[in-house]
Scaffold this active site. Structure first.
Site, PDB file in Angstrom:
ATOM      1  N   VAL A  43      42.248  51.989  26.473  1.00  0.00           N
ATOM      2  CA  VAL A  43      43.914  51.801  27.407  1.00  0.00           C
ATOM      3  C   VAL A  43      44.802  50.663  26.206  1.00  0.00           C
ATOM      4  CG1 VAL A  43      46.057  51.871  28.822  1.00  0.00           C
ATOM      5  CG2 VAL A  43      43.423  53.058  29.699  1.00  0.00           C
ATOM      6  N   ASP A  44      44.378  49.676  26.166  1.00  0.00           N
ATOM      7  CA  ASP A  44      45.351  48.762  25.617  1.00  0.00           C
ATOM      8  C   ASP A  44      45.072  48.664  24.347  1.00  0.00           C
ATOM      9  OD1 ASP A  44      44.213  47.755  28.487  1.00  0.00           O
ATOM     10  OD2 ASP A  44      42.373  46.131  27.776  1.00  0.00           O
ATOM     11  N   SER A  45      44.122  49.182  23.500  1.00  0.00           N
ATOM     12  CA  SER A  45      44.665  49.347  22.409  1.00  0.00           C
ATOM     13  C   SER A  45      45.134  50.352  21.977  1.00  0.00           C
ATOM     14  CB  SER A  45      43.272  49.729  20.993  1.00  0.00           C
ATOM     15  OG  SER A  45      42.542  50.425  21.900  1.00  0.00           O
ATOM     16  N   SER A  46      45.125  51.422  22.534  1.00  0.00           N
ATOM     17  CA  SER A  46      45.871  52.921  22.440  1.00  0.00           C
ATOM     18  C   SER A  46      47.689  52.268  22.883  1.00  0.00           C
ATOM     19  CB  SER A  46      45.818  54.214  23.817  1.00  0.00           C
ATOM     20  OG  SER A  46      44.524  54.696  23.393  1.00  0.00           O
ATOM     21  N   CYS A  89      48.409  27.230  50.349  1.00  0.00           N
ATOM     22  CA  CYS A  89      47.058  26.327  50.848  1.00  0.00           C
ATOM     23  C   CYS A  89      46.992  25.508  50.077  1.00  0.00           C
ATOM     24  CB  CYS A  89      45.816  27.700  50.075  1.00  0.00           C
ATOM     25  SG  CYS A  89      44.168  27.225  50.873  1.00  0.00           S
ATOM     26  N   HIS A 148      47.589  32.250  52.328  1.00  0.00           N
ATOM     27  CA  HIS A 148      47.581  32.840  51.100  1.00  0.00           C
ATOM     28  C   HIS A 148      48.175  34.555  51.421  1.00  0.00           C
ATOM     29  CE1 HIS A 148      44.754  30.703  49.653  1.00  0.00           C
ATOM     30  NE2 HIS A 148      43.848  30.783  50.677  1.00  0.00           N
ATOM     31  N   GLY A 166      40.328  53.575  21.576  1.00  0.00           N
ATOM     32  CA  GLY A 166      40.535  54.674  22.306  1.00  0.00           C
ATOM     33  C   GLY A 166      40.505  54.249  24.011  1.00  0.00           C
ATOM     34  N   GLU A 176      49.656  36.596  48.718  1.00  0.00           N
ATOM     35  CA  GLU A 176      49.836  37.278  47.710  1.00  0.00           C
ATOM     36  C   GLU A 176      48.118  37.919  47.896  1.00  0.00           C
ATOM     37  OE1 GLU A 176      46.744  32.813  46.768  1.00  0.00           O
ATOM     38  OE2 GLU A 176      48.597  34.562  48.009  1.00  0.00           O
TER      39      GLU A 176
END
Length: 511
Positions: free
Chosen positions: A225-228, A81, A168, A223, A170
């Protein structure tokens, strides 16, 4: 260590989708602002370069342009683009504003065979979104395809491995988009598909061990997802050198402490330190309405508590966070911090005199990649698929000032919504679902009495990585039942509304 692609971001809302599509092809890539210097680009050593779209017109006097040295890098370049307009301008094409903005679905009509379009049939559906139009091209460029409104929908350079697309590839609506990007990566740039989660785990463990040595690492375990997943990866790398701390900010999900204990009971060697700091956070947020200020207060208070807890462990030198790649990108906009959409407490608001060094083992990953990593680390499915939760917690889901009573109300409403999603087997049909407490009151009828209580908004969206999202279409009977339960069971709420906004133009969170 990997073949990599560098994406220069000119401000397109779709830039992160380019990165996701490339990584789905097994190729590592990074997004950097268009203004990155040539020495910085060379230090990154990309094997290919992609120029993103942009809200700007190439004709604007302040239109963003990259370092002119990119054209001498002697690596394949793909412009998308606005990136196409940059390439066309560079090689002598005539460009002017289109009479009408072309936006939406179109058909790609292939006029010349090329490796970029291998396997793509003429008439394939693509997605257009542009205001400038190439009127004519120079002898240095070759037209490969067109659409109904664009004579030049795809171009390439006569001799150099430089390609350009007006559409685009993507976005989901370009049905041949992933195939075209794969052709660019493998057939034109000759890259290797060596970005795999198994290699990421082994490389991360090696890097963590090299960085940490014999020191201890403090981790904020919420608790989510990321930190676990961060906890599991760090535990694989350094074992009991990891000190997970659960800080109750007073703005967590309903009974979150108990749920964290339950989710990690299969990890008996993972000793979690539970700290109740709810009174401190709530006192510092008293009377604060601005969401950016809330984030900064929470971020600074969070680090302060971790500094205090770390004092109990003199050999703890690091603070680990579950920062993800979208957090990093959204906190540094393509044109600089002056137009940043919002800061994340994982990457913004940290005090300069923080005593602990930062370690962020997930900062290269998107959300779906983190879930994939969690599965590879054998975390429970119910944890890995848990809906996202903002770092500042319910403070940014309570619009306006925060206090303990509002937190109680929102926790109760949110818990009913999530309970019913599970009970009706709808939890996995949406990417994220939550309740928001609005700073307005509405007249209601409770029994035979008039009420004048707050309004709760329910929000649920479907998304791949949080960069774009559509409101989830739940059955009407389900929404009606959830509304009735909240109004009947949560004292302080008299009305429930459902948010049907998409992202963009709205964001997923309200603040």
């Amino acid at each position: 260590m990997h073949d990599s692609v560098l994406i220069l971001d000119f401000g397109s809302q779709y830039t992160q989708l380019i990165a996701r599509k490339i990584r789905q092809c097994g190729v590592y890539c990074e997004i950097h602002p268009y203004s990155v210097s040539l020495p910085e680009i060379k230090a990154l050593n990309p094997k290919a370069l992609i120029l993103s779209g942009s809200p700007f017109s190439i004709a604007q006097t302040d239109a963003p342009r990259p370092d002119a040295g990119i054209w001498e890098l002697d690596i394949p370049i793909l412009g998308i683009c606005y990136g196409m307009q940059l390439i066309a301008e560079r090689f002598g094409a005539e460009i002017s504003p289109a009479p009408e903005r072309e936006y939406g679905k179109a058909e790609l009509q292939i006029s010349r065979p090329d490796p970029l379009l291998d396997g793509v049939e003429s008439g394939a559906q693509i997605w257009m979104s542009h205001a400038d139009k190439i009127q004519s091209i120079s002898h240095e460029l070759i037209a490969l395809a067109s659409s109904q409104n664009s004579v030049y929908a795809a171009l390439r350079h006569q001799k150099l491995p430089i390609y350009a697309l007006q559409f685009h590839p993507e976005v989901h609506h370009s049905l041949c988009g992933k195939e075209i990007l794969a052709n660019f990566l493998f057939k034109i740039a000759g890259l290797k598909a060596d970005w795999q989660m198994s290699s990421f785990i082994s490389e991360s463990i090696r890097k963590i061990r090299e960085q940490v040595g014999d020191d201890k690492v403090i981790l904020g375990l919420s608790g989510g997802v990321d930190s676990s997943v961060t906890a599991a990866l760090l535990f694989e790398a350094i074992g009991e050198q990891l000190i997970p701390i659960f800080v109750d900010t007073g703005m967590m999900r309903f009974r979150e402490k108990d749920r964290v204990k339950e989710m990690f009971k299969s990890y008996p060697d993972l000793k979690i330190d539970f700290v109740d700091a709810s009174a401190l956070f709530l006192s510092r947020l008293q009377g604060v309405s601005d969401p950016e200020q809330k984030r900064k207060i929470i971020g600074a208070s969070f680090i302060e508590i971790f500094d205090r807890e770390a004092a109990k462990f003199p050999d703890a030198m690091y603070l680990a966070q579950g920062t993800l790649y979208p957090d990093v990108i959204e906190s540094v906009s393509f044109s600089g911090p002056s137009v940043t959409i919002k800061s994340h407490h994982n990457v913004g608001g940290l005090p300069e005199d923080m005593k602990l060094k930062l370690i962020e083992p997930l900062r290269e990953l998107f959300k779906d990649e983190v879930r994939e990593l969690g599965k590879a680390l054998n975390l429970p499915e119910e944890l890995v698929q848990r809906h996202p939760f903002p770092g500042p917690g319910l403070a940014v889901r309570i619009l306006g000032p925060v206090d303990a009573e509002k937190v109680r109300i929102l926790q109760a409403a949110d818990e009913i919504f999530i309970q019913e999603l599970w009970a009706n087997k709808l939890y996995h049909s949406t990417w994220q679902a939550f309740a928001v407490l609005l700073p307005i009151r509405s007249v209601g009828v409770m029994g035979d009495e008039r009420s004048y209580d707050q309004v709760c908004a329910l929000r649920a969206v479907n998304s791949v990585d949080g960069m774009t999202a559509e409101a989830t279409e739940f059955p009407w009977d389900f929404l009606s039942m959830v509304s009735n339960r909240i109004c009947n069971e949560v004292k302080g709420i008299s009305r429930v509304v459902y948010d049907i906004s998409s992202k963009p133009p709205a964001t997923i969170e309200w603040e």
